[in-house]
Design an enzyme around this catalytic site. Structure first.
Site, PDB file in Angstrom:
ATOM      1  N   LYS A  89      97.041  33.747  73.998  1.00 22.01           N
ATOM      2  CA  LYS A  89      98.435  33.901  73.661  1.00 22.01           C
ATOM      3  C   LYS A  89      98.502  33.501  71.995  1.00 22.01           C
ATOM      4  CE  LYS A  89     101.590  31.523  72.670  1.00 22.01           C
ATOM      5  NZ  LYS A  89     102.210  31.972  71.308  1.00 22.01           N
TER       6      LYS A  89
ATOM      7  N   GLY B 265      96.896  23.986  66.731  1.00 16.16           N
ATOM      8  CA  GLY B 265      98.319  24.067  66.332  1.00 16.16           C
ATOM      9  C   GLY B 265      98.760  22.584  65.918  1.00 16.16           C
TER      10      GLY B 265
ATOM     11  N   THR C 274     100.558  18.919  65.675  1.00 14.50           N
ATOM     12  CA  THR C 274      99.985  17.477  66.484  1.00 14.50           C
ATOM     13  C   THR C 274     100.945  17.449  67.637  1.00 14.50           C
ATOM     14  OG1 THR C 274      98.815  16.671  64.854  1.00 14.50           O
ATOM     15  CG2 THR C 274      99.723  15.123  66.408  1.00 14.50           C
TER      16      THR C 274
ATOM     17  N   GLU D 168      93.033  21.061  68.596  1.00 12.45           N
ATOM     18  CA  GLU D 168      92.542  21.098  67.002  1.00 12.45           C
ATOM     19  C   GLU D 168      93.961  21.027  66.553  1.00 12.45           C
ATOM     20  OE1 GLU D 168      89.938  20.975  65.657  1.00 12.45           O
ATOM     21  OE2 GLU D 168      88.516  21.883  67.068  1.00 12.45           O
TER      22      GLU D 168
ATOM     23  N   CYS E  76      94.963  24.043  57.779  1.00 13.49           N
ATOM     24  CA  CYS E  76      95.014  22.794  58.134  1.00 13.49           C
ATOM     25  C   CYS E  76      94.173  21.630  57.590  1.00 13.49           C
ATOM     26  CB  CYS E  76      94.520  22.748  59.798  1.00 13.49           C
ATOM     27  SG  CYS E  76      92.937  23.818  59.960  1.00 13.49           S
TER      28      CYS E  76
ATOM     29  N   GLU F 271     102.369  16.327  57.211  1.00  7.84           N
ATOM     30  CA  GLU F 271     101.800  17.520  56.906  1.00  7.84           C
ATOM     31  C   GLU F 271     102.902  18.692  56.434  1.00  7.84           C
ATOM     32  OE1 GLU F 271     100.517  20.052  60.252  1.00  7.84           O
ATOM     33  OE2 GLU F 271      98.926  20.412  58.959  1.00  7.84           O
TER      34      GLU F 271
HETATM   35  P1  NAD Z   1     102.678  25.284  66.607  1.00  9.66           P
HETATM   36  O1  NAD Z   1     102.076  24.254  67.222  1.00  9.66           O
HETATM   37  O2  NAD Z   1     103.839  25.478  66.552  1.00  9.66           O
HETATM   38  O3  NAD Z   1     101.955  26.524  67.263  1.00  9.66           O
HETATM   39  C1  NAD Z   1     100.800  26.673  67.711  1.00  9.66           C
HETATM   40  C2  NAD Z   1     100.675  27.646  68.839  1.00  9.66           C
HETATM   41  O4  NAD Z   1     101.306  26.976  70.106  1.00  9.66           O
HETATM   42  C3  NAD Z   1     101.419  29.095  68.787  1.00  9.66           C
HETATM   43  O5  NAD Z   1     100.771  30.024  69.545  1.00  9.66           O
HETATM   44  C4  NAD Z   1     102.615  28.929  69.407  1.00  9.66           C
HETATM   45  O6  NAD Z   1     103.323  29.789  70.114  1.00  9.66           O
HETATM   46  C5  NAD Z   1     102.123  27.681  70.588  1.00  9.66           C
HETATM   47  N1  NAD Z   1     103.158  26.706  71.277  1.00  9.66           N
HETATM   48  C6  NAD Z   1     104.445  26.454  70.561  1.00  9.66           C
HETATM   49  N2  NAD Z   1     104.986  25.568  71.398  1.00  9.66           N
HETATM   50  C7  NAD Z   1     104.292  25.706  72.343  1.00  9.66           C
HETATM   51  C8  NAD Z   1     104.513  24.665  73.650  1.00  9.66           C
HETATM   52  N3  NAD Z   1     105.351  23.988  74.000  1.00  9.66           N
HETATM   53  N4  NAD Z   1     103.383  24.661  74.702  1.00  9.66           N
HETATM   54  C9  NAD Z   1     102.474  25.527  74.295  1.00  9.66           C
HETATM   55  N5  NAD Z   1     101.932  26.240  73.341  1.00  9.66           N
HETATM   56  C10 NAD Z   1     103.043  26.178  72.245  1.00  9.66           C
HETATM   57  O7  NAD Z   1     101.674  25.314  65.306  1.00  9.66           O
HETATM   58  P2  NAD Z   1     101.886  26.594  64.217  1.00  9.66           P
HETATM   59  O8  NAD Z   1     103.209  26.136  63.353  1.00  9.66           O
HETATM   60  O9  NAD Z   1     101.687  27.790  64.704  1.00  9.66           O
HETATM   61  O10 NAD Z   1     100.573  26.221  63.229  1.00  9.66           O
HETATM   62  C11 NAD Z   1     100.555  25.334  62.190  1.00  9.66           C
HETATM   63  C12 NAD Z   1     100.023  23.922  62.905  1.00  9.66           C
HETATM   64  O11 NAD Z   1      98.664  24.379  63.203  1.00  9.66           O
HETATM   65  C13 NAD Z   1      99.633  22.855  61.791  1.00  9.66           C
HETATM   66  O12 NAD Z   1      99.927  21.674  62.418  1.00  9.66           O
HETATM   67  C14 NAD Z   1      98.347  23.095  61.374  1.00  9.66           C
HETATM   68  O13 NAD Z   1      97.724  22.007  60.745  1.00  9.66           O
HETATM   69  C15 NAD Z   1      97.619  23.421  62.664  1.00  9.66           C
HETATM   70  N6  NAD Z   1      96.200  24.084  62.635  1.00  9.66           N
HETATM   71  C16 NAD Z   1      95.285  23.226  62.942  1.00  9.66           C
HETATM   72  C17 NAD Z   1      93.896  23.563  62.773  1.00  9.66           C
HETATM   73  C18 NAD Z   1      92.940  22.895  63.325  1.00  9.66           C
HETATM   74  O14 NAD Z   1      91.724  23.590  63.395  1.00  9.66           O
HETATM   75  N7  NAD Z   1      93.032  21.656  63.357  1.00  9.66           N
HETATM   76  C19 NAD Z   1      93.841  25.055  62.426  1.00  9.66           C
HETATM   77  C20 NAD Z   1      95.012  25.849  61.915  1.00  9.66           C
HETATM   78  C21 NAD Z   1      96.186  25.281  62.132  1.00  9.66           C
END
Ligand code: NAD
Length: 502
Positions: A199, A252, A254, A274, A308, A405
């Site tokens: 997804k 995604g 935290t 992650e 991230c 963040e």
């Molecule tokens: P997000 O958590 O909003 O979304 C991440 C993914 O989860 C997306 O595909 C989104 O559609 C999905 N999602 C959203 N709500 C969901 C739910 N309730 N259940 C399951 N899936 C759901 O994050 P974002 O805004 O897309 O990305 C930014 C974040 O990702 C930042 O916090 C960043 O630090 C983190 N990130 C971490 C790493 C790592 O390797 N640690 C790498 C890249 C980004």
């Protein structure tokens, strides 16, 4: 595609293949078929530098998701994929890597147009990283093995362990490195013999849909890789809770990771998380100030700060603090802000209007809290989600801009006096994704490394990433590793086999 986007593509002369892909109706990839899905509604995909509409992606329904999970399950439970010999899986993954390489410019252009990032960086980092990841894990397909053990129990036994694929893997990824993050998870899963339902983030699904065409072209059996598109709160949440998924690997924020983790614990499902970061950078007074300033700016403003493990909290030893700040500002001034397709772009627009507002609100909060904005930070009023890189000085760890963040081009600095204080400041965060040290003193470096609570520690550089090295956080930045041989343990079950000899 609306005229704003068409003009933009023409202005920078993108490949014909890119325009052709973006002009066709986008479909999901389920069980080897391209489907619109059951929903009437679709989601507009916005190009961040013009705010024009590129295309629409389907919104998967629960029925679509069920079909994708069933297809992956059928392949896992004994169809051709599970019967392939390791070297055959290895060959398929190399073939897929070859196809990604052959279509690298198109994939980079799609990533840039969809997400806003520099196309040149997308080619050199995102797409090259994707190719390298598939090649690295292709090699592991034929090198996975258990071990034989000699038990001390009375009697005679043959005892050994087997490494078996964990099953159907659910992959949920964010929007900042859409193709590469997906590859980090999928390549290892396929190498060990798992099947997958992906997804992508709703803001940036296009490169994954193009990638799925290459999966098909590579000859990977139908149903091994499935892609469902749609909103995280709906289809992501349903995937995270789906009883047909054996392992969930999530990258995604935290906050969302917490929900995904809870769902996993409830159902005793394996999970890798992650999550977010707020990585500290320590610049010691023996560092090469100009080189450190360049590396710190690159490590913070690359991908417009939407990284991230970006080095966002910069602590500088007092003796060199003012000199470092000057060098940092001078170098940051040279980083060109431009649309992603501009060959000179270093800082592109942010991914969305919401992200532009969020980041700007943090810059306002920093000012209100008394941090000194010493460079940039202006929200551009013209079309496009551009925010100038911002550098704040004289911050303290109680400030919101230091604790939370931001996920945008905002760097905060403050001075420190001694190493103990630096360690305390660096570790004073709920996150623990990465940290960086700038110094030329091998004794100080080796004394500091073990004290930093972070999954990666970079010395005299930032975000040096390689598929052979594990990546993943400490503390609220998550658990489990992507990349490296460590990832294989998270995608396999270890079976202990006892044979009693008479
Ligand atoms: P997000 O958590 O909003 O979304 C991440 C993914 O989860 C997306 O595909 C989104 O559609 C999905 N999602 C959203 N709500 C969901 C739910 N309730 N259940 C399951 N899936 C759901 O994050 P974002 O805004 O897309 O990305 C930014 C974040 O990702 C930042 O916090 C960043 O630090 C983190 N990130 C971490 C790493 C790592 O390797 N640690 C790498 C890249 C980004």
């Amino acid at each position: 595609m609306d005229t704003l986007v068409r003009d933009y593509l023409e202005r920078f002369g993108v490949q014909e293949a890119t325009t052709r892909f973006l002009n066709k109706p986008q479909k999901m990839f389920i069980g080897g078929e391209w489907v619109r899905g059951a929903a009437e509604e679709a989601l507009d995909v916005i190009e961040p530098s013009t705010t024009g509409v590129i295309t629409q992606i389907p919104l998967a329904t629960i029925d679509d998701l069920d079909r994708a999970v069933r297809a992956a399950r059928t392949q896992f439970d004994g169809s051709p994929w599970r019967k392939l010999k390791p070297l055959e899986r290895e060959r398929l993954l190399h073939r897929l890597a070859d196809l990604i390489e052959a279509n690298a410019t198109e994939l980079a252009e799609i990533e840039s147009i969809d997400m806003g990032k520099s196309a040149a960086q997308a080619r050199d980092v995102d797409v090259q990283g994707t190719i390298d990841t598939f090649r690295y894990f292709a090699g592991w397909a034929s090198k996975l093995h258990g071990r034989t053990v000699e038990p001390s129990l009375p009697g005679d036994y043959v005892a050994y362990t087997r490494k078996e694929p964990v099953g159907v893997v659910g992959i949920i990824v964010p929007w900042n490195f859409p193709l590469q993050t997906m590859a980090w998870k999928l390549a290892a899963a396929l190498a060990v013999g798992c099947t997958a339902v992906i997804k992508p983030a709703e803001l940036t699904s296009l490169s994954t849909l193009r990638f799925a065409e290459l999966v098909q072209e590579a000859g990977i059996p139908d149903g091994v890789v499935n892609v469902v598109t749609g909103r995280g709160g709906v289809i992501g949440a349903a995937l995270a809770r789906h009883p047909g998924i054996d392992k969930l690997t999530f990258t995604g924020s935290t906050n969302v990771g917490r929900d995904v983790g809870q769902a996993a614990v409830q159902d005793i499902r394996r999970v890798t998380l992650e999550l977010g970061g707020k990585s500290p950078v320590l610049v010691l007074d023996d560092a090469d100030v100009d080189a450190a300033a360049r590396a710190v700016a690159n490590g913070m403003f690359f991908n417009s700060g939407q990284v991230c493990d970006a080095g966002t909290r910069v602590y500088v030893q007092r003796k060199i603090h003012e000199r470092f700040l000057g060098a940092l500002i001078d170098y940051t001034r040279t980083l060109k802000i431009a649309p992603g397709l501009d060959p000179d772009c270093f800082i592109g627009p942010l991914v969305s209007a919401l992200q532009k507002e969020r980041v700007s609100a943090y810059i306002d909060a920093g000012r209100r809290e008394g941090a000194e904005l010493v460079y940039g930070g202006r929200k551009r009023e013209e079309a496009g989600y551009f925010v100038e890189p911002a550098i704040f000085a004289h911050c303290n760890n109680a400030m919101k801009i230091v604790r939370e963040e931001i996920f945008g081009p905002v760097l905060v600095t403050s001075p420190f006096d001694d190493i103990d204080e630096a360690v305390k400041l660096a570790n004073d965060s709920p996150y623990g994704l990465a940290a960086a040290i700038y110094s030329n003193d091998v004794n100080r470096i080796h004394t500091l490394v073990p004290q930093l609570r972070a999954g990666s520690v970079y010395v005299n550089a930032h975000s040096t990433i390689d598929p052979a090295m594990p990546f993943g956080g400490f503390k609220e930045s998550g658990f489990g590793k992507d990349l490296g041989m460590e990832q294989l343990d998270h995608l396999t079950e270890t079976k202990a086999v006892w044979i009693t000899l008479h």
